[in-house]
Motif scaffolding. Structure first.
Motif, PDB file in Angstrom:
ATOM      1  N   GLU A  13      -5.165  15.587   3.749  1.00 44.96           N
ATOM      2  CA  GLU A  13      -5.627  14.198   3.864  1.00 44.96           C
ATOM      3  C   GLU A  13      -4.904  13.314   2.843  1.00 44.96           C
ATOM      4  O   GLU A  13      -4.734  13.676   1.682  1.00 44.96           O
ATOM      5  CB  GLU A  13      -7.139  14.134   3.617  1.00 44.96           C
ATOM      6  N   ALA A  14      -4.495  12.130   3.308  1.00 49.20           N
ATOM      7  CA  ALA A  14      -3.756  11.205   2.452  1.00 49.20           C
ATOM      8  C   ALA A  14      -4.684  10.518   1.456  1.00 49.20           C
ATOM      9  O   ALA A  14      -5.865  10.300   1.723  1.00 49.20           O
ATOM     10  CB  ALA A  14      -3.042  10.161   3.297  1.00 49.20           C
ATOM     11  N   VAL A  15      -4.136  10.208   0.319  1.00 49.82           N
ATOM     12  CA  VAL A  15      -4.805   9.369  -0.681  1.00 49.82           C
ATOM     13  C   VAL A  15      -3.959   8.098  -0.839  1.00 49.82           C
ATOM     14  O   VAL A  15      -2.728   8.180  -0.951  1.00 49.82           O
ATOM     15  CB  VAL A  15      -4.931  10.099  -2.026  1.00 49.82           C
ATOM     16  N   SER A  16      -4.605   6.936  -0.819  1.00 48.50           N
ATOM     17  CA  SER A  16      -3.867   5.663  -0.828  1.00 48.50           C
ATOM     18  C   SER A  16      -4.366   4.735  -1.936  1.00 48.50           C
ATOM     19  O   SER A  16      -5.505   4.838  -2.392  1.00 48.50           O
ATOM     20  CB  SER A  16      -4.011   4.944   0.526  1.00 48.50           C
ATOM     21  N   ASP A  17      -3.475   3.849  -2.322  1.00 49.83           N
ATOM     22  CA  ASP A  17      -3.834   2.758  -3.229  1.00 49.83           C
ATOM     23  C   ASP A  17      -2.938   1.571  -2.881  1.00 49.83           C
ATOM     24  O   ASP A  17      -1.882   1.736  -2.259  1.00 49.83           O
ATOM     25  CB  ASP A  17      -3.650   3.171  -4.690  1.00 49.83           C
ATOM     26  N   GLU A  18      -3.362   0.366  -3.268  1.00 50.52           N
ATOM     27  CA  GLU A  18      -2.581  -0.813  -2.941  1.00 50.52           C
ATOM     28  C   GLU A  18      -2.639  -1.824  -4.083  1.00 50.52           C
ATOM     29  O   GLU A  18      -3.555  -1.807  -4.909  1.00 50.52           O
ATOM     30  CB  GLU A  18      -3.072  -1.473  -1.654  1.00 50.52           C
ATOM     31  N   LYS A  57       0.839  -1.195   0.000  1.00 50.97           N
ATOM     32  CA  LYS A  57       0.000   0.000   0.000  1.00 50.97           C
ATOM     33  C   LYS A  57       0.879   1.251   0.000  1.00 50.97           C
ATOM     34  O   LYS A  57       1.871   1.321   0.724  1.00 50.97           O
ATOM     35  CB  LYS A  57      -0.892   0.016   1.243  1.00 50.97           C
ATOM     36  N   CYS A  58       0.531   2.180  -0.842  1.00 48.16           N
ATOM     37  CA  CYS A  58       1.237   3.464  -0.884  1.00 48.16           C
ATOM     38  C   CYS A  58       0.249   4.586  -0.543  1.00 48.16           C
ATOM     39  O   CYS A  58      -0.860   4.630  -1.098  1.00 48.16           O
ATOM     40  CB  CYS A  58       1.826   3.700  -2.270  1.00 48.16           C
ATOM     41  N   SER A  59       0.647   5.452   0.375  1.00 46.58           N
ATOM     42  CA  SER A  59      -0.180   6.618   0.751  1.00 46.58           C
ATOM     43  C   SER A  59       0.575   7.887   0.396  1.00 46.58           C
ATOM     44  O   SER A  59       1.774   8.012   0.670  1.00 46.58           O
ATOM     45  CB  SER A  59      -0.465   6.582   2.253  1.00 46.58           C
ATOM     46  N   VAL A  60      -0.129   8.843  -0.191  1.00 52.92           N
ATOM     47  CA  VAL A  60       0.465  10.121  -0.581  1.00 52.92           C
ATOM     48  C   VAL A  60      -0.176  11.232   0.254  1.00 52.92           C
ATOM     49  O   VAL A  60      -1.397  11.348   0.299  1.00 52.92           O
ATOM     50  CB  VAL A  60       0.252  10.397  -2.084  1.00 52.92           C
ATOM     51  N   PHE A  61       0.697  11.987   0.933  1.00 59.07           N
ATOM     52  CA  PHE A  61       0.233  13.092   1.799  1.00 59.07           C
ATOM     53  C   PHE A  61       0.579  14.431   1.150  1.00 59.07           C
ATOM     54  O   PHE A  61       1.755  14.711   0.897  1.00 59.07           O
ATOM     55  CB  PHE A  61       0.907  13.010   3.167  1.00 59.07           C
TER      56      PHE A  61
END
Length: 227
Positions: A27-32, A14-18
């Motif tokens: 707010e972070a946006v994530s994808d996995e 999973k990668c989260s971008v802040f």
């Protein structure tokens, strides 16, 4: 922004971008993603010996590779004339499984502990004809004179394929062939002091085996008589 290590097949990454404006973090946006298992492959495959006979044992030499670095195990399926055999090892005994003229090949399947890779098929071998063998030849009588008829007696012949063996004869006197092709030679072909040999060639209907020779027989002197 990239990750090139630390994960294996089956892992979820999973990668989260802040976002940040220099003052606050938004707010972070994530994808996995799930790391997919890469299938193993057969790296090399050799079936030998390249010239094989019914009394040979065939051996398959193979290796596997896996892009994920997993340990690869190989399974073997043997075929004779297209029929699957009940043999799963790396060798195949000709005395049990095949005869001359048959086609033999092996299919190798790699597995990485999770899935099978693509099976590979070896080059096919056609089992060759085994030539017959003759173990000995004897000329009798052991002491011979010009008036005698010599007899050529072959020993035991054999053929690994079980073929019927026929024999052909040849004679030599002092190293030169004479025009006689049966198992007897009369005294018109030799004199006192000559050395006579007999050679016998086995044949299985498809080819000649190696000619076997007798020991040399020296023709003895005949003692004179008072008439």
């Amino acid at each position: 922004a990239t990750l090139s290590s630390g994960f294996d097949a089956g892992d979820t990454v999973k990668c989260s971008v802040f976002p940040s404006d220099g003052m606050d973090i938004g707010e972070a946006v994530s994808d996995e993603v799930v790391i997919i298992n890469q299938l193993p492959e057969v790296a090399s495959l050799i079936l030998g010996p390249s010239a094989a006979y019914t009394d040979d044992t065939l051996t398959v030499t193979a290796s596997g590779t896996d892009p994920d670095g997993d340990t690869v195990t190989l399974t073997y399926a043997w075929y004779v004339d297209g029929t699957l055999l009940d043999e799963t090892g790396t060798t195949l005994d000709g005395e049990i499984w095949f005869d001359k003229g048959q086609e033999v090949y092996v299919v190798v399947t790699p597995n990485d502990g999770t899935e099978d890779g693509t099976a590979e098929t070896s080059a096919a071998l056609i089992i060759s004809n085994s030539l017959p063998v003759l173990d000995s030849v004897t000329v009798t009588p052991g002491t011979a004179y010009e008036a005698d008829t010599l007899t050529c007696t072959p020993g035991s012949s054999s053929d690994s394929d079980g073929d019927a063996v026929s024999l052909s004869y040849g004679w030599m006197v002092n190293g030169s062939a004479v025009a006689v092709s049966d198992d007897e030679l009369d005294g018109t072909y030799f004199d006192r002091g000559d050395t006579v040999y007999c050679g016998v060639t086995p044949n299985d209907g498809e080819g000649d085996g190696t000619m076997a020779f007798s020991s040399g027989l020296e023709i003895s002197n005949t003692a004179p008589e008072i008439s």
